[in-house]
Design a protein around this motif. Sequence first.
Motif, mmCIF file in Angstrom:
data_model
loop_
_atom_site.group_PDB
_atom_site.id
_atom_site.type_symbol
_atom_site.label_atom_id
_atom_site.label_comp_id
_atom_site.label_asym_id
_atom_site.label_seq_id
_atom_site.Cartn_x
_atom_site.Cartn_y
_atom_site.Cartn_z
ATOM 1 N N SER A 64 0.655 -1.389 -0.009
ATOM 2 C CA SER A 64 0.088 -0.300 -0.011
ATOM 3 C C SER A 64 0.821 1.428 -0.051
ATOM 4 O O SER A 64 0.435 2.283 -0.320
ATOM 5 C CB SER A 64 -0.479 -0.033 1.281
ATOM 6 N N GLY A 65 1.839 1.367 0.400
ATOM 7 C CA GLY A 65 2.725 2.683 0.972
ATOM 8 C C GLY A 65 2.699 2.932 1.655
ATOM 9 O O GLY A 65 1.823 2.258 3.174
ATOM 10 N N GLY A 66 3.847 4.103 2.513
ATOM 11 C CA GLY A 66 3.145 4.590 3.574
ATOM 12 C C GLY A 66 3.127 5.404 4.108
ATOM 13 O O GLY A 66 1.717 6.016 3.354
ATOM 14 N N LEU A 67 3.220 6.657 5.179
ATOM 15 C CA LEU A 67 2.426 8.079 5.331
ATOM 16 C C LEU A 67 3.118 8.614 4.277
ATOM 17 O O LEU A 67 4.614 9.076 4.143
ATOM 18 C CB LEU A 67 3.374 8.341 6.841
ATOM 19 N N SER B 239 5.481 2.539 9.039
ATOM 20 C CA SER B 239 5.202 3.949 8.052
ATOM 21 C C SER B 239 6.071 4.290 6.957
ATOM 22 O O SER B 239 6.090 5.719 6.385
ATOM 23 C CB SER B 239 6.298 4.827 9.325
ATOM 24 N N ASP B 240 6.807 4.013 6.254
ATOM 25 C CA ASP B 240 7.815 3.890 4.934
ATOM 26 C C ASP B 240 7.443 2.947 4.284
ATOM 27 O O ASP B 240 7.791 3.375 2.715
ATOM 28 C CB ASP B 240 9.201 4.347 5.506
ATOM 29 N N ARG B 241 6.219 2.225 3.929
ATOM 30 C CA ARG B 241 6.601 0.839 2.599
ATOM 31 C C ARG B 241 4.791 0.352 2.786
ATOM 32 O O ARG B 241 4.666 0.078 1.844
ATOM 33 C CB ARG B 241 7.469 -0.554 3.268
ATOM 34 N N CYS B 242 3.639 0.623 4.325
ATOM 35 C CA CYS B 242 2.856 -0.428 3.813
ATOM 36 C C CYS B 242 1.942 0.388 5.165
ATOM 37 O O CYS B 242 2.529 -0.397 5.898
ATOM 38 C CB CYS B 242 3.128 -1.517 3.959
ATOM 39 N N VAL B 243 1.042 0.466 5.083
ATOM 40 C CA VAL B 243 -0.066 1.458 6.454
ATOM 41 C C VAL B 243 -0.830 0.106 6.270
ATOM 42 O O VAL B 243 -1.211 0.048 7.609
ATOM 43 C CB VAL B 243 -0.793 2.295 5.819
ATOM 44 N N ARG C 20 1.152 12.153 10.142
ATOM 45 C CA ARG C 20 1.153 11.406 11.333
ATOM 46 C C ARG C 20 0.016 10.780 11.488
ATOM 47 O O ARG C 20 -0.682 10.342 12.218
ATOM 48 C CB ARG C 20 1.408 12.252 12.908
ATOM 49 N N ASP C 21 -0.302 10.754 9.640
ATOM 50 C CA ASP C 21 -2.758 10.995 10.587
ATOM 51 C C ASP C 21 -2.001 8.778 9.454
ATOM 52 O O ASP C 21 -2.281 9.195 8.869
ATOM 53 C CB ASP C 21 -3.047 11.683 9.598
ATOM 54 N N ILE C 22 -1.612 7.923 10.601
ATOM 55 C CA ILE C 22 -2.201 6.735 10.264
ATOM 56 C C ILE C 22 -3.347 6.357 9.725
ATOM 57 O O ILE C 22 -3.850 5.362 8.455
ATOM 58 C CB ILE C 22 -1.220 5.901 11.035
ATOM 59 N N GLY D 46 7.980 13.980 18.504
ATOM 60 C CA GLY D 46 8.518 15.123 17.643
ATOM 61 C C GLY D 46 9.229 14.779 16.467
ATOM 62 O O GLY D 46 9.141 15.425 15.440
ATOM 63 N N THR D 47 9.477 14.444 16.491
ATOM 64 C CA THR D 47 11.269 13.909 15.156
ATOM 65 C C THR D 47 10.400 12.551 14.946
ATOM 66 O O THR D 47 11.453 12.019 13.560
ATOM 67 C CB THR D 47 12.432 13.327 16.049
ATOM 68 N N GLY D 48 9.242 11.801 14.916
ATOM 69 C CA GLY D 48 8.395 10.784 14.300
ATOM 70 C C GLY D 48 7.262 11.085 13.400
ATOM 71 O O GLY D 48 7.124 12.328 13.223
ATOM 72 N N CYS D 49 7.104 9.965 13.129
ATOM 73 C CA CYS D 49 5.187 10.309 13.143
ATOM 74 C C CYS D 49 4.554 9.059 13.482
ATOM 75 O O CYS D 49 3.211 9.383 12.953
ATOM 76 C CB CYS D 49 5.732 9.483 11.517
ATOM 77 N N VAL D 50 4.581 9.264 15.654
ATOM 78 C CA VAL D 50 3.509 9.217 15.572
ATOM 79 C C VAL D 50 2.127 9.792 15.774
ATOM 80 O O VAL D 50 3.149 11.352 16.512
ATOM 81 C CB VAL D 50 4.307 8.132 16.936
#
Lengths: 267, 267
Positions: free
Chosen positions: A94-97, A140-144, A102-104, B215-219
């Motif tokens: 699917s891909g990541g964010l 986060s980077d590849r698949c949500v 930060r909106d998964i 604050g440094t990431g995606c959570v």
Amino acid sequence: MTRFSLNQATTKRWPLDELVAGCVAAGVPAVGLWREEVAEYGLDKAATLVRDAGLTVSSLCRSGFFHEPDWYDNNRRAIDEAAALGTDTLVLVSGGLPGKSRDIDGARRHVSDAIGALVPDAQAAGVRLAIEALHPMFASDRCVVSTLGQALQIAAPHPADAVGVVIDTYHLWWDDQVWHQIEQAGEQGRIAAFQLADWITPLPEGVLLGRGLPGTGCVDLRRFATAVGEAGYQGWVEVEVFHEDVWSRPGAEVLAEAFAGYRKYAE
Amino acid sequence: MTRFSLNQATTKRWPLDELVAGCVAAGVPAVGLWREEVAEYGLDKAATLVRDAGLTVSSLCRSGFFHEPDWYDNNRRAIDEAAALGTDTLVLVSGGLPGKSRDIDGARRHVSDAIGALVPDAQAAGVRLAIEALHPMFASDRCVVSTLGQALQIAAPHPADAVGVVIDTYHLWWDDQVWHQIEQAGEQGRIAAFQLADWITPLPEGVLLGRGLPGTGCVDLRRFATAVGEAGYQGWVEVEVFHEDVWSRPGAEVLAEAFAGYRKYAE
């Protein structure tokens, strides 16, 4: 006839013509192909090569990556490529964010919408979209899409012959909900592909290339094969492993070990 | 008074007496301590140091590791150490698969049994066992408890004041079930600790030291803080980050950044 299929990523550095000849020599009737390698070899040439060798293309890996701006065109092309190769299964990661998001939940909704938008194209081409949940370490980077449960939710609004799910042991083995979800996937007729890989540690930097050949790790592969079989799946069983140590070995040797792993754990 | 607590692992190379002085100077009223560092400094000496400085020990990290042969004695000692330090919260990381096992269900059952065996000791010492689910990428080698749902299941047979759960944003952020489970944890009075860390990529080799300061990431840390607050938790909020880049910086600077992250996302 065996249901084993060699996923091309397992022998990434084996040139496609040698890989095809190696499969024929080893009595392996199917291969899972990758878009990048197919494009490099030439789509039509690859389709001819595989067809002339009498091999089935069990799946095309992979499309998706819906966080990218050109996702629609890219996935449309992937559907056409799958059709040209004669496979009915296109694996979607699917891909990541997107960006700094930060909106998964939002990203997951977008994936649902995007897959919905592709369904008519896939149906017209006779290609089934196979949603693959990737291990949560890739969220986060590849698949949500991180669980089989989420993949089934995304597939639910669409006909089962248009949208299915991938059962990949590497991504799902840790999840105590997966056994029930495999049953549900079977009842819904959604199991589009079954991929075997083992979990080994320590994970390498970036974690992508950390998979083990079947039998080298801690996944109860036989339990997966039994569950998928009891859920009614009778399709190909791909061995799909990414690991630098595996890639650096001769293709025929890795093929033999992958085939043996299939026989031991999934035949 | 602020509810911020510095988890010692965030400033791993800051000597304990400097860390305590640094917290006092920065107006930080609590610290989460680690067993190894406490043992190195001396248990009684550490207890005196922290008490004399007027700091609260928000938690002791960590015990568990139930796949090891000496788990019972080791956890008994940890309970005594927590009591000696004056904290009511002992964080438990369950451990991974024993030896060459592929039986994750069996390992999870053993964790349940082991925690049950420790409950009387913990109650006698006035220490609460706080079960921490670790990210599924640690399921084989570090913690077979991979979701908050599993932690709650393991806690369920025991009184809530004897066995609670840890909400750690780093481990749980990817899970779409976690919001409902935080509600459940609150209704059951099980939230024993709340820890903030951010998810950054690429993950390093071995993946343990891959966390980011808030604050440094995606959570979506604010969403967690709101959910945990709405679930009734009013206890300490620890910032707990493991990363070589963070450890190599001056302790006071990292403390200030962690405290600022708490204020921005969780106050």
